[in-house]
Design an enzyme around this catalytic site. Structure first.
Site, PDB file in Angstrom:
ATOM      1  N   GLU A   9       0.869  -1.183   0.000  1.00  0.00           N
ATOM      2  CA  GLU A   9       0.000   0.000   0.000  1.00  0.00           C
ATOM      3  C   GLU A   9       0.902   1.228   0.000  1.00  0.00           C
ATOM      4  O   GLU A   9       1.784   1.336   0.847  1.00  0.00           O
ATOM      5  CB  GLU A   9      -0.867   0.038   1.258  1.00  0.00           C
ATOM      6  CG  GLU A   9      -1.719  -1.189   1.482  1.00  0.00           C
ATOM      7  CD  GLU A   9      -2.155  -1.301   2.945  1.00  0.00           C
ATOM      8  OE1 GLU A   9      -2.267  -0.268   3.628  1.00  0.00           O
ATOM      9  OE2 GLU A   9      -2.356  -2.434   3.402  1.00  0.00           O
ATOM     10  N   ARG A  53      -6.991  -1.515  -4.872  1.00  0.00           N
ATOM     11  CA  ARG A  53      -7.872  -0.554  -4.205  1.00  0.00           C
ATOM     12  C   ARG A  53      -7.236   0.831  -4.310  1.00  0.00           C
ATOM     13  O   ARG A  53      -6.038   0.999  -4.062  1.00  0.00           O
ATOM     14  CB  ARG A  53      -8.045  -0.941  -2.732  1.00  0.00           C
ATOM     15  CG  ARG A  53      -8.978  -0.010  -1.956  1.00  0.00           C
ATOM     16  CD  ARG A  53      -9.066  -0.434  -0.491  1.00  0.00           C
ATOM     17  NE  ARG A  53      -9.818   0.542   0.290  1.00  0.00           N
ATOM     18  CZ  ARG A  53      -9.605   0.782   1.574  1.00  0.00           C
ATOM     19  NH1 ARG A  53      -8.647   0.133   2.221  1.00  0.00           N
ATOM     20  NH2 ARG A  53     -10.329   1.679   2.219  1.00  0.00           N
ATOM     21  N   ASP A  57      -6.864   8.777   1.311  1.00  0.00           N
ATOM     22  CA  ASP A  57      -6.605   8.485   2.718  1.00  0.00           C
ATOM     23  C   ASP A  57      -6.698   9.765   3.539  1.00  0.00           C
ATOM     24  O   ASP A  57      -6.819  10.859   3.006  1.00  0.00           O
ATOM     25  CB  ASP A  57      -5.206   7.856   2.856  1.00  0.00           C
ATOM     26  CG  ASP A  57      -5.034   7.129   4.181  1.00  0.00           C
ATOM     27  OD1 ASP A  57      -6.045   6.627   4.713  1.00  0.00           O
ATOM     28  OD2 ASP A  57      -3.910   7.078   4.694  1.00  0.00           O
ATOM     29  N   GLU A  63      -4.063   6.960  -1.889  1.00  0.00           N
ATOM     30  CA  GLU A  63      -3.409   5.697  -1.535  1.00  0.00           C
ATOM     31  C   GLU A  63      -3.794   4.626  -2.547  1.00  0.00           C
ATOM     32  O   GLU A  63      -4.953   4.516  -2.942  1.00  0.00           O
ATOM     33  CB  GLU A  63      -3.797   5.264  -0.118  1.00  0.00           C
ATOM     34  CG  GLU A  63      -3.182   3.929   0.274  1.00  0.00           C
ATOM     35  CD  GLU A  63      -3.086   3.707   1.782  1.00  0.00           C
ATOM     36  OE1 GLU A  63      -2.930   2.549   2.175  1.00  0.00           O
ATOM     37  OE2 GLU A  63      -3.172   4.672   2.549  1.00  0.00           O
ATOM     38  N   THR A  66      -2.002  -2.461  -3.857  1.00  0.00           N
ATOM     39  CA  THR A  66      -1.961  -3.451  -4.938  1.00  0.00           C
ATOM     40  C   THR A  66      -2.904  -4.607  -4.634  1.00  0.00           C
ATOM     41  O   THR A  66      -3.234  -4.870  -3.474  1.00  0.00           O
ATOM     42  CB  THR A  66      -0.556  -4.060  -5.123  1.00  0.00           C
ATOM     43  OG1 THR A  66      -0.247  -4.877  -3.978  1.00  0.00           O
ATOM     44  CG2 THR A  66       0.518  -3.007  -5.312  1.00  0.00           C
ATOM     45  N   TRP A 419     -12.102  -6.781  -0.131  1.00  0.00           N
ATOM     46  CA  TRP A 419     -11.034  -7.770  -0.342  1.00  0.00           C
ATOM     47  C   TRP A 419     -11.566  -9.201  -0.381  1.00  0.00           C
ATOM     48  O   TRP A 419     -10.986 -10.067  -1.033  1.00  0.00           O
ATOM     49  CB  TRP A 419      -9.966  -7.650   0.746  1.00  0.00           C
ATOM     50  CG  TRP A 419      -9.189  -6.371   0.665  1.00  0.00           C
ATOM     51  CD1 TRP A 419      -9.254  -5.310   1.527  1.00  0.00           C
ATOM     52  CD2 TRP A 419      -8.232  -5.995  -0.342  1.00  0.00           C
ATOM     53  NE1 TRP A 419      -8.403  -4.302   1.112  1.00  0.00           N
ATOM     54  CE2 TRP A 419      -7.767  -4.699  -0.027  1.00  0.00           C
ATOM     55  CE3 TRP A 419      -7.732  -6.630  -1.488  1.00  0.00           C
ATOM     56  CZ2 TRP A 419      -6.819  -4.021  -0.804  1.00  0.00           C
ATOM     57  CZ3 TRP A 419      -6.789  -5.960  -2.270  1.00  0.00           C
ATOM     58  CH2 TRP A 419      -6.342  -4.671  -1.929  1.00  0.00           C
TER      59      TRP A 419
END
EC number: 6.3.1.19
Length: 452
Positions: A9, A53, A57, A63, A66, A419
């Protein structure tokens, strides 16, 4: 675990220089960046067709997380794809500003500190087997992570009241705890918040927030590959020398301020060891471990670069790694600049160069310019990265998510994903729970897609 799910991230720094009288705050600039995302995703927090995603942030930092990857080169492709996704938003936002009569140049930086001293992160995620005590992992991993900046720091010029000094890590000054469940308030080295995004009885997700954002693909390979290898050795029961640190927070700063790697840090019980000593121990175990595991060309590259980097530090001769490791590339650039223009490290132009090194816009960012001149060793190709912008990893759960999103968007269907869940927002509210991150084929998802 020799096949491991990993992800990165990255929070990006945002700034804008304006041509006219009209000024916008970083928050407003970030909203312009995400306007196109919000127009199709109805939110500034979305999943993309490549399984990643993308969200805004806290503190106006875009942000990019992956998708789940199970190999190092795959992960590098998807990490670099994030830069292209953000650069695309940047170009679009500049056009919108121009259309509204607000001329400006937007800059996105893949770094970890801004000029005001704020820090934002690069978080690594590793799926680990739940068996055994978590303290076993953290005890072995902490000394490794505290000293890992010696081999893969991004480098930075730290301005102190006395003088400017070159440090290994951008993130080290901003870490306040060893192991903790918070990420923003206290900034630990290892975050223990247990959200496995997988079968919680089998796995936990290790969240490492101490690393720097890397520009060099080879440095990312070394950063993630060395950590994955240490985790693999811990899971295999490899015995390491006890390098428990007396004060991890002091040690991480001391290590960052010492590019020679030789300054001793205090260990528990009053002993001492240098960052170089500690990294040598982990590397020696890794070399040994590689003879007992199945062949893996990616891990061979990791262990090779790790060893060459430690040799370079020990000999104070970086000629064999000066196209591969971020802080070495950056320091060499500064030294050339200082020699050419007879300037001190504290000169504001060096600070500008430090920032421009991390500018992700192709053709403008200094790292990209060095890469185009052949002064940087690559781990992958532009073609593979471009493919990763639109295609999910084909070997993990990300493929299910990416395929579902693509199909739903094509069919004009309303959907919700995270997720682990894929959901069609129709009367039936059909939802598929994908608990296994290693699984890239699922008949339930195929049926859901076919029903569109």
């Amino acid at each position: 675990m020799q096949r491991r799910i990993m992800g990165i991230e990255t929070e990006f720094g945002v700034t804008c220089t304006f041509h006219g009288h009209r000024r916008l705050s970083p928050d407003e600039v970030a909203r312009y960046l995400f306007r196109r995302v919000v127009s199709w995703g109805r939110s500034s927090n979305v999943f993309l067709q490549n399984g990643a995603r993308l969200y805004l942030d806290v503190g106006s930092h875009p942000e990019y997380a992956t998708a789940e990857c199970d190999s190092l080169i795959q992960l590098i492709n998807h990490d670099r794809a994030g830069e292209l996704v953000l650069e695309d938003l940047l170009v679009d936002a500049e056009q919108r500003l121009s259309d509204e009569g607000i001329g400006g140049d937007i800059y996105l930086f893949k770094n970890n500190t801004d000029s005001a001293g704020n820090s934002y992160g690069c978080h690594e995620n590793y799926l680990v087997v739940r068996a055994g005590e978590f303290s076993r992992i953290s005890d072995v991993l902490l000394p490794f992570l505290v000293t890992r900046q010696l081999i893969c720091g991004a480098g930075k010029v730290l301005q102190t009241p006395k003088a400017a000094t070159f440090c290994l890590s951008q993130r080290a000054e901003h870490i306040w705890e060893g192991v903790s469940s918070a990420t923003t308030r206290s900034r630990p080295i290892i975050n223990t918040r247990d959200e496995p995004h997988a079968d919680a009885e089998k796995y936990r997700r290790l969240h490492v927030i101490v690393g720097d954002s890397n520009m060099s693909e080879m440095t990312t390979l070394l950063k993630v590959g060395s950590a994955a290898l240490v985790l693999e050795m811990i899971e295999a029961g490899v015995v390491f020398r006890d390098f428990a640190l007396d004060n991890p927070i002091r040690a991480i700063r001391e290590a960052s301020h010492d590019p020679t790697g030789r300054r001793p840090v205090r260990l528990a019980g009053g002993r001492q060891a240098s960052a170089l000593d500690i990294q040598r121990e982990y590397h020696a175990r890794a070399v040994e471990h590689m003879t007992n595991r199945r062949p893996d060309p990616e891990m061979d590259m990791v262990v090779d670069l790790w060893g060459r980097m430690l040799d370079a530090v020990e000999r104070d001769d970086f000629s064999k790694v000066d196209t591969e490791v971020d802080w070495v590339i950056k320091r060499k650039l500064f030294q050339r600049y200082q020699d050419k223009y007879s300037m001190e490290l504290s000169d504001p132009k060096i600070a500008q160069l430090d920032l421009a090194f991390h500018d992700i816009k192709r053709g403008r960012g200094v790292f990209d310019v060095l890469s185009r001149k052949g002064l940087v060793t690559r781990a992958t190709t532009d073609e593979a990265i471009a493919t990763a912008v639109n295609e999910p990893p084909q070997t993990t759960r990300a493929k299910l998510r990416g395929d579902f999103i693509s199909a739903a968007q094509k069919a004009g269907r309303d959907f919700t994903v995270d997720w682990v869940h894929l959901k069609l927002n129709d009367q039936a509210q059909r939802t598929v729970l994908c608990k296994d991150p290693f699984r890239s084929v699922d008949e339930r998802v195929d049926r859901l897609i076919a029903s569109m």
